[in-house]
Design a protein around this motif. Structure first.
Motif, PDB file in Angstrom:
ATOM      1  N   LEU A  30       0.833  -1.203   0.000  1.00 19.05           N
ATOM      2  CA  LEU A  30       0.000   0.000   0.000  1.00 19.05           C
ATOM      3  C   LEU A  30       0.867   1.252   0.000  1.00 19.05           C
ATOM      4  O   LEU A  30       0.584   2.225  -0.712  1.00 19.05           O
ATOM      5  CB  LEU A  30      -0.948  -0.014   1.209  1.00 19.05           C
ATOM      6  CG  LEU A  30      -1.897   1.164   1.338  1.00 19.05           C
ATOM      7  CD1 LEU A  30      -2.786   1.291   0.103  1.00 19.05           C
ATOM      8  CD2 LEU A  30      -2.740   1.013   2.597  1.00 19.05           C
ATOM      9  N   ALA A  31       1.964   1.217   0.733  1.00 19.40           N
ATOM     10  CA  ALA A  31       2.873   2.369   0.809  1.00 19.40           C
ATOM     11  C   ALA A  31       3.547   2.664  -0.532  1.00 19.40           C
ATOM     12  O   ALA A  31       4.025   3.769  -0.754  1.00 19.40           O
ATOM     13  CB  ALA A  31       3.931   2.122   1.875  1.00 19.40           C
ATOM     14  N   VAL A  67      -6.893  -4.987   1.061  1.00 23.14           N
ATOM     15  CA  VAL A  67      -5.606  -4.713   1.670  1.00 23.14           C
ATOM     16  C   VAL A  67      -5.495  -5.616   2.892  1.00 23.14           C
ATOM     17  O   VAL A  67      -6.381  -5.638   3.744  1.00 23.14           O
ATOM     18  CB  VAL A  67      -5.458  -3.232   2.083  1.00 23.14           C
ATOM     19  CG1 VAL A  67      -4.120  -2.998   2.778  1.00 23.14           C
ATOM     20  CG2 VAL A  67      -5.602  -2.316   0.873  1.00 23.14           C
ATOM     21  N   ALA A  68      -4.426  -6.398   2.942  1.00 22.51           N
ATOM     22  CA  ALA A  68      -4.166  -7.290   4.073  1.00 22.51           C
ATOM     23  C   ALA A  68      -2.706  -7.166   4.461  1.00 22.51           C
ATOM     24  O   ALA A  68      -1.823  -7.319   3.611  1.00 22.51           O
ATOM     25  CB  ALA A  68      -4.498  -8.734   3.704  1.00 22.51           C
ATOM     26  N   ASP A  69      -2.468  -6.838   5.718  1.00 24.43           N
ATOM     27  CA  ASP A  69      -1.103  -6.685   6.240  1.00 24.43           C
ATOM     28  C   ASP A  69      -0.280  -5.710   5.393  1.00 24.43           C
ATOM     29  O   ASP A  69       0.888  -5.956   5.101  1.00 24.43           O
ATOM     30  CB  ASP A  69      -0.391  -8.042   6.317  1.00 24.43           C
ATOM     31  CG  ASP A  69      -1.063  -8.984   7.305  1.00 24.43           C
ATOM     32  OD1 ASP A  69      -1.536  -8.494   8.358  1.00 24.43           O
ATOM     33  OD2 ASP A  69      -1.113 -10.196   7.027  1.00 24.43           O
ATOM     34  N   GLY A  70      -0.921  -4.625   4.963  1.00 18.64           N
ATOM     35  CA  GLY A  70      -0.219  -3.590   4.206  1.00 18.64           C
ATOM     36  C   GLY A  70       0.017  -3.918   2.745  1.00 18.64           C
ATOM     37  O   GLY A  70       0.644  -3.151   2.021  1.00 18.64           O
TER      38      GLY A  70
END
Length: 111
Positions: A7-8, A89-92
């Motif tokens: 995601l970042a 989104v899972a664990d970023g």
């Protein structure tokens, strides 16, 4: 489910193209994530290379615009929608579930 990126690594206003069949584009529209087929329904152009404004993406070839929430074109020359896909989104990590996979799973559970 297809892993996309962290995601970042997908800042607001940016997109990433997945080399799936057909190709899929994932967009970060002001913090909301959307996934659509990456090929414009008017002509063979990559929507991930287009211009993002809010929840709309403009095709870089002939300026057709698509709503990321529905896949529907919002102006000519495009007349046909593009498919939308589920984004998680899972664990970023961003993941996409292709619409074809969703339909197959629903058919399997109905049998």
């Amino acid at each position: 489910m297809i892993p996309v990126c962290r995601l970042a690594d997908l800042p607001a206003g940016e997109s990433v193209r997945l080399d799936t069949t057909p190709p899929v584009a994932v967009f970060n529209a002001d913090g909301e994530l959307f996934a659509i087929d990456d090929t414009c329904s008017h002509q063979d152009a990559s929507l991930s290379e287009g211009w993002l404004e809010g929840c709309l993406v403009e095709c870089p070839l002939h300026a057709a615009s698509f709503d990321l929430r529905t896949g529907r074109p919002t102006c000519l020359p495009a007349r046909k929608p593009v498919r939308t896909h589920e984004v998680y989104v899972a664990d970023g990590m961003i993941h996409v579930r292709l619409a074809a996979d969703v339909a197959a799973a629903e058919e399997g559970s109905a049998a």
